[in-house]
Design an enzyme around this catalytic site. Structure first.
Site, PDB file in Angstrom:
ATOM      1  N   GLY A  47     -14.358  -8.518  16.831  1.00  0.00           N
ATOM      2  CA  GLY A  47     -14.952  -8.636  15.504  1.00  0.00           C
ATOM      3  C   GLY A  47     -16.458  -8.727  15.633  1.00  0.00           C
ATOM      4  O   GLY A  47     -16.973  -9.194  16.657  1.00  0.00           O
ATOM      5  N   CYS A 105     -17.334 -16.058  20.850  1.00  0.00           N
ATOM      6  CA  CYS A 105     -18.209 -15.352  19.918  1.00  0.00           C
ATOM      7  C   CYS A 105     -19.235 -14.574  20.719  1.00  0.00           C
ATOM      8  O   CYS A 105     -19.804 -15.104  21.668  1.00  0.00           O
ATOM      9  CB  CYS A 105     -18.902 -16.359  18.998  1.00  0.00           C
ATOM     10  SG  CYS A 105     -19.995 -15.600  17.796  1.00  0.00           S
ATOM     11  N   LEU A 106     -19.476 -13.316  20.337  1.00  0.00           N
ATOM     12  CA  LEU A 106     -20.432 -12.485  21.069  1.00  0.00           C
ATOM     13  C   LEU A 106     -21.843 -13.077  21.022  1.00  0.00           C
ATOM     14  O   LEU A 106     -22.659 -12.787  21.890  1.00  0.00           O
ATOM     15  CB  LEU A 106     -20.432 -11.054  20.517  1.00  0.00           C
ATOM     16  CG  LEU A 106     -19.124 -10.278  20.711  1.00  0.00           C
ATOM     17  CD1 LEU A 106     -19.203  -8.917  20.026  1.00  0.00           C
ATOM     18  CD2 LEU A 106     -18.795 -10.114  22.198  1.00  0.00           C
ATOM     19  N   HIS A 151     -19.299 -16.164   9.712  1.00  0.00           N
ATOM     20  CA  HIS A 151     -20.626 -15.640  10.066  1.00  0.00           C
ATOM     21  C   HIS A 151     -21.423 -15.299   8.806  1.00  0.00           C
ATOM     22  O   HIS A 151     -22.632 -15.507   8.752  1.00  0.00           O
ATOM     23  CB  HIS A 151     -20.498 -14.374  10.930  1.00  0.00           C
ATOM     24  CG  HIS A 151     -20.358 -14.650  12.399  1.00  0.00           C
ATOM     25  ND1 HIS A 151     -21.321 -15.293  13.133  1.00  0.00           N
ATOM     26  CD2 HIS A 151     -19.364 -14.357  13.280  1.00  0.00           C
ATOM     27  CE1 HIS A 151     -20.932 -15.384  14.398  1.00  0.00           C
ATOM     28  NE2 HIS A 151     -19.737 -14.824  14.514  1.00  0.00           N
TER      29      HIS A 151
HETATM   30 NI    NI Z   1     -18.578 -14.684  16.271  1.00  0.00          NI
END
Ligand code: NI
Length: 196
Positions: A47, A105-106, A151
């Site tokens: 995502g 999370c990236l 986010h």
């Molecule tokens: Ni994230």
């Protein structure tokens, strides 16, 4: 085009994103969505939300495929994989039993923590053709959507941890925000270009 992914510490990740304009040219929107998928796959994510590429608009993409469990006996997917763009989403409801999952999370490489969320959601959103849908999701798709939706609200999964966990992670998150972290995709740090 592959974007740099914004690391924790950048104000864009703490800011509520604004609705994507209705008059944004379709070609620009298609390009942005394609670029977000490309950026997400390059970083091996499931995502990606627009604030994570520095754009404060209400848009995220997901592909739950890599996270969907397969029934080993029947070799069948236990839930349908969902690959889609979500525009101007509104969380209509979050219900069902809360369950925990180790999220990552990236924007926060190398950190995984147990996050508890309700199992079932109803989301209203526009698809990539700006058609409005109201749809129920559960399982891993709901989990990813909840994370990406957060986010857009300026919320990171680390914000949802206990005060104790946050205290334990504080130093590590501060180091990540300064770029002191291993990552195998291009990232952008709030301290870039400033004297360290
Ligand atoms: Ni994230």
């Amino acid at each position: 085009m592959i974007y740099s992914i914004v690391a924790i510490g950048d104000p864009v990740l703490k800011t509520k994103a604004k609705n994507l304009a209705a008059d944004l040219p379709a070609a620009d929107l298609q390009q942005l969505i394609a670029d977000m998928f490309e950026t997400m796959y390059y970083a091996h994510g499931v995502g990606l939300a627009a604030p994570q590429i520095g754009k404060g608009v209400r848009l995220f993409v997901i592909d739950s495929g890599p996270m969907v469990e397969v029934d080993e006996e029947d070799r069948e997917e236990l839930e349908p994989p969902i690959k889609r763009a979500f525009i101007n989403p509104v969380m209509v409801s979050e219900t069902g039993e809360e369950w925990g999952f180790e999220e990552g999370c990236l924007s926060i490489p190398g950190v995984r923590e147990l996050v508890t969320r309700p199992a079932d959601i109803v989301l209203r959103y526009e698809d990539e053709n700006r058609q409005v849908h109201e749809e129920a999701f559960s399982g891993m798709a709901a989990r990813i959507i909840q994370h990406e939706y957060d986010h857009l609200e300026g919320v990171l999964f680390t914000d949802k941890l206990s005060a104790f966990k946050k205290q334990l992670l504080k130093g590590k998150l501060a180091r990540i925000s300064k770029g002191d972290v291993k990552h195998d995709y291009r990232m952008r740090f709030a301290t870039d270009g400033k004297r360290r």
